[in-house]
Design a protein around this motif. Sequence first.
Motif, PDB file in Angstrom:
ATOM      1  N   ILE A  73       3.975   7.630   7.246  1.00 18.43           N
ATOM      2  CA  ILE A  73       2.807   8.514   7.168  1.00 18.43           C
ATOM      3  C   ILE A  73       1.574   7.740   6.737  1.00 18.43           C
ATOM      4  N   ILE A  74       1.732   6.868   5.730  1.00 15.60           N
ATOM      5  CA  ILE A  74       0.594   6.082   5.231  1.00 15.60           C
ATOM      6  C   ILE A  74      -0.029   5.258   6.360  1.00 15.60           C
ATOM      7  N   GLU A  75       0.818   4.700   7.201  1.00 15.91           N
ATOM      8  CA  GLU A  75       0.325   3.856   8.302  1.00 15.91           C
ATOM      9  C   GLU A  75      -0.547   4.651   9.267  1.00 15.91           C
ATOM     10  N   GLU A  76      -0.302   5.959   9.357  1.00 19.50           N
ATOM     11  CA  GLU A  76      -1.060   6.803  10.283  1.00 19.50           C
ATOM     12  C   GLU A  76      -2.340   7.373   9.664  1.00 19.50           C
ATOM     13  N   MET A  77      -2.538   7.152   8.367  1.00 20.30           N
ATOM     14  CA  MET A  77      -3.710   7.709   7.690  1.00 20.30           C
ATOM     15  C   MET A  77      -4.982   6.952   8.079  1.00 20.30           C
ATOM     16  N   PRO A  78      -6.133   7.645   8.059  1.00 25.82           N
ATOM     17  CA  PRO A  78      -7.403   7.005   8.429  1.00 25.82           C
ATOM     18  C   PRO A  78      -7.998   6.205   7.272  1.00 25.82           C
ATOM     19  N   PHE A  79      -7.168   5.362   6.647  1.00 25.99           N
ATOM     20  CA  PHE A  79      -7.611   4.536   5.533  1.00 25.99           C
ATOM     21  C   PHE A  79      -7.782   3.107   6.022  1.00 25.99           C
ATOM     22  N   ASN A  80      -8.601   2.341   5.296  1.00 32.08           N
ATOM     23  CA  ASN A  80      -8.700   0.921   5.631  1.00 32.08           C
ATOM     24  C   ASN A  80      -7.437   0.199   5.160  1.00 32.08           C
ATOM     25  N   GLU A  81      -7.281  -1.036   5.595  1.00 36.20           N
ATOM     26  CA  GLU A  81      -6.054  -1.780   5.309  1.00 36.20           C
ATOM     27  C   GLU A  81      -5.844  -2.014   3.816  1.00 36.20           C
ATOM     28  N   ALA A  82      -6.924  -2.230   3.081  1.00 39.09           N
ATOM     29  CA  ALA A  82      -6.803  -2.447   1.632  1.00 39.09           C
ATOM     30  C   ALA A  82      -6.270  -1.193   0.945  1.00 39.09           C
ATOM     31  N   ASP A  83      -6.762  -0.021   1.378  1.00 43.13           N
ATOM     32  CA  ASP A  83      -6.295   1.236   0.792  1.00 43.13           C
ATOM     33  C   ASP A  83      -4.831   1.495   1.143  1.00 43.13           C
ATOM     34  N   LYS A  84      -4.462   1.209   2.383  1.00 47.00           N
ATOM     35  CA  LYS A  84      -3.064   1.376   2.780  1.00 47.00           C
ATOM     36  C   LYS A  84      -2.158   0.452   1.961  1.00 47.00           C
ATOM     37  N   LYS A  85      -2.614  -0.761   1.744  1.00 48.61           N
ATOM     38  CA  LYS A  85      -1.826  -1.715   0.958  1.00 48.61           C
ATOM     39  C   LYS A  85      -1.603  -1.203  -0.454  1.00 48.61           C
ATOM     40  N   HIS A  86      -2.644  -0.598  -1.039  1.00 49.29           N
ATOM     41  CA  HIS A  86      -2.523  -0.041  -2.398  1.00 49.29           C
ATOM     42  C   HIS A  86      -1.446   1.031  -2.455  1.00 49.29           C
ATOM     43  N   LEU A  87      -1.432   1.931  -1.473  1.00 49.66           N
ATOM     44  CA  LEU A  87      -0.428   2.991  -1.450  1.00 49.66           C
ATOM     45  C   LEU A  87       0.976   2.433  -1.216  1.00 49.66           C
ATOM     46  N   LYS A  88       1.070   1.471  -0.330  1.00 56.92           N
ATOM     47  CA  LYS A  88       2.369   0.893  -0.009  1.00 56.92           C
ATOM     48  C   LYS A  88       3.017   0.227  -1.218  1.00 56.92           C
ATOM     49  N   MET A  89       2.189  -0.329  -2.096  1.00 60.56           N
ATOM     50  CA  MET A  89       2.719  -0.976  -3.301  1.00 60.56           C
ATOM     51  C   MET A  89       3.491  -0.001  -4.182  1.00 60.56           C
ATOM     52  N   LEU A  90       3.165   1.298  -4.083  1.00 62.57           N
ATOM     53  CA  LEU A  90       3.803   2.304  -4.943  1.00 62.57           C
ATOM     54  C   LEU A  90       5.217   2.647  -4.513  1.00 62.57           C
ATOM     55  N   VAL A  91       5.626   2.182  -3.333  1.00 65.32           N
ATOM     56  CA  VAL A  91       6.991   2.471  -2.888  1.00 65.32           C
ATOM     57  C   VAL A  91       7.840   1.212  -2.798  1.00 65.32           C
ATOM     58  N   GLU A  92       7.323   0.117  -3.293  1.00 67.72           N
ATOM     59  CA  GLU A  92       8.096  -1.147  -3.250  1.00 67.72           C
ATOM     60  C   GLU A  92       9.098  -1.212  -4.409  1.00 67.72           C
TER      61      GLU A  92
END
Length: 299
Positions: free
Chosen positions: A280-299
């Motif tokens: 879902i995060i990958e499909e969001m209209p966020f820039n890559e830096a913002d997506k990276k921030h969210l992705k860190m929360l599921v690592e």
Amino acid sequence: MVYKNEIIEKMRAIVLSANLDNTFQATLLSYINEKQDSSMDFGVLCIFHYQAFAQQVKIDEQIISIAAAVELLILSFDIIDDLQDGDADYLWCRDPAMAMNAVLAMLFLTIKCIQESTFSYKAQAIQLLHDFALNSINGQYLDIGNRGKDEASYLKMIETKSGALIALSSSIGATLATDQIDARVINYSTYIGVVQQILNDIRDLKTWGKKNDLLNRRFSLPIIYLFEQPAEYADILKEYYNGTIAEIDTAYFKEALLESGAIRYALAIKNIFKYKALQIIEEMPFNEADKKHLKMLVE
């Protein structure tokens, strides 16, 4: 994106602005200080989603106050959780009656802070707070009753309890910016909450002290796995959990958790929710830096 110190200072400011007895204010401030080393992820998520949806680069001071209010709410829930579980040594555990009074103050200060802001969509944000907070309280009720005794019911419980608080933080930020409730934000935030709870459960099992779920006869995914195996340790656990035996051999169960595949099983379930969130995060209209921030929360 690091706003931890600013959030803590705003939490203190909210307490100091309230019409409370000086010693009561001091108690609330001491509780905030007790948690000041935590990451403030809930408040940061609120700010993150506000900025992402408002498309603002410069931070709005008011949203930091809202994030601080969210963290006060989370602190109040943490206090209740610690008092109910009896497995922590924080300041509030030493005087439960005072702690309960502090919780009530924090809850109303959270709502007051949002109500007194100048955000156009603050009423919608307060409604979200009510809805998600009640969901989490319902999940806490299920947890207190040790109702998550199988995989499906346990996952449902932590989605309701832990996932709802992440969804609350993210959705309030997004709604203050747009007046819209984005189902995608709710979904991936819920999955983030599930991932973090499973990881927390695994960490607690690695420490054989007051917070160890197995010693406390509580359930988590690794323990549920042990219960379901055709092995001697499953029979011992059943006797321990129903009170037939008073103690267990911790060394034996340390080995059982590692050798049985219980931890690997829990990590596999965690990864299912991780990939759901990432998709879902990958499909969001966020820039890559913002997506990276969210992705860190599921690592």
